[in-house]
Motif scaffolding. Structure first.
Motif, PDB file in Angstrom:
ATOM      1  N   MET A 107       3.288 -23.811  22.793  1.00 52.42           N
ATOM      2  CA  MET A 107       3.047 -24.690  23.806  1.00 52.42           C
ATOM      3  C   MET A 107       2.770 -24.117  25.289  1.00 52.42           C
ATOM      4  SD  MET A 107       5.875 -27.529  25.235  1.00 52.42           S
ATOM      5  CE  MET A 107       6.504 -28.084  23.603  1.00 52.42           C
TER       6      MET A 107
ATOM      7  N   GLU B 122      12.268 -24.652  21.994  1.00 51.76           N
ATOM      8  CA  GLU B 122      11.105 -24.125  22.444  1.00 51.76           C
ATOM      9  C   GLU B 122      11.498 -22.919  23.330  1.00 51.76           C
ATOM     10  OE1 GLU B 122       7.606 -24.257  22.075  1.00 51.76           O
ATOM     11  OE2 GLU B 122       7.619 -25.668  20.468  1.00 51.76           O
TER      12      GLU B 122
ATOM     13  N   TYR C 211       1.623 -26.931  16.974  1.00 55.26           N
ATOM     14  CA  TYR C 211       2.633 -27.423  17.763  1.00 55.26           C
ATOM     15  C   TYR C 211       3.154 -28.922  18.004  1.00 55.26           C
ATOM     16  CZ  TYR C 211       4.007 -22.561  19.232  1.00 55.26           C
ATOM     17  OH  TYR C 211       4.702 -21.342  19.320  1.00 55.26           O
TER      18      TYR C 211
ATOM     19  N   TYR D  22      11.785 -29.222  12.886  1.00 50.12           N
ATOM     20  CA  TYR D  22      10.803 -28.474  13.690  1.00 50.12           C
ATOM     21  C   TYR D  22      10.709 -27.037  13.064  1.00 50.12           C
ATOM     22  CZ  TYR D  22       9.082 -25.721  17.770  1.00 50.12           C
ATOM     23  OH  TYR D  22       8.170 -25.218  18.363  1.00 50.12           O
TER      24      TYR D  22
ATOM     25  N   PHE E  59       4.761 -28.039  28.380  1.00 53.40           N
ATOM     26  CA  PHE E  59       6.494 -27.931  28.475  1.00 53.40           C
ATOM     27  C   PHE E  59       7.009 -28.530  29.778  1.00 53.40           C
ATOM     28  CE2 PHE E  59      10.183 -25.174  29.047  1.00 53.40           C
ATOM     29  CZ  PHE E  59      11.002 -25.412  27.821  1.00 53.40           C
TER      30      PHE E  59
END
Length: 207
Positions: free
Chosen positions: A1, A109, A173, A163, A6
């Protein structure tokens, strides 16, 4: 990402949880500065714990944008309540579910970016997703949702597993994020609507 996406996702998550905290403060008749405390604890608590555990700079200290987002969401929510005071509890629950789902993704993440394995990432995602709401409920003298047998932390874990599955399959993503988000929100809201529960211990019935 990318860093921009983000950052935006984090800003949105903080705002959702700030609104959720403000609405619960209003519902519990918390006055004045207390509403700000509840909203800030909800919006910033989970991410702060995550960053401390990952030995990272606390996100809102490193970047004041998150404080601006939190305070802005609080002010907008207060103004909204002043003019439309009959706010349905459904919106509080929905905002909490979406905020939790977003923070769950952010925790995953950030952990993966920091070089952790997927199991730790899912754990950090769950911690990020539930801890702010736990603090909010304790401050407002509510039994925390995570302690009531509801699918709260379980919804985060399910979102994390979604995920992980999509990530392992090499899915882009954006679909990992959307899959996790949908799974978490669906399970959380489904549990509230249809009274889904996860019973770990089998209770004995005395005759």
């Amino acid at each position: 990402m990318s860093d921009d996406y983000f950052h935006l996702l984090n800003i949105i998550g903080v705002a959702f949880f700030a609104v959720s905290g403000t609405l619960l403060g209003y519902e519990k008749k918390v006055g004045g500065f207390g509403v700000v405390v509840v909203a800030c604890a909800t919006a910033l608590g989970g991410g702060s714990l995550r960053d401390l555990l990952l030995n990272e700079p606390v996100f809102w200290v490193a970047d004041p944008d998150y404080l601006y987002s939190t305070y802005g969401a609080i002010v907008i929510t207060i103004l909204f309540i002043r003019y439309l005071p009959n706010v349905s509890n459904y919106y509080l629950l929905l905002l909490d579910a979406v905020g939790m789902a977003i923070f769950n993704i952010i925790g995953i993440e950030k952990s993966l970016i920091g070089g952790t394995g997927m199991v730790i990432a899912i754990t950090m995602g769950t911690t990020t997703g539930i801890f702010g709401g736990l603090i909010r409920d304790v401050i407002c003298r509510e039994i925390p949702s995570v302690m009531r047998g509801e699918l709260y932390a379980s919804a985060c874990i399910a979102g994390g597993l979604a995920y992980a599955l999509l990530f392992t399959l090499g899915v882009p993503y954006v679909w990992c994020i959307l899959g996790s988000l949908f799974t978490t929100v669906f399970i959380r809201m489904g549990a509230l609507h249809w009274n889904w529960k996860l019973h770990i211990f089998k209770r004995k019935h005395h005759s």
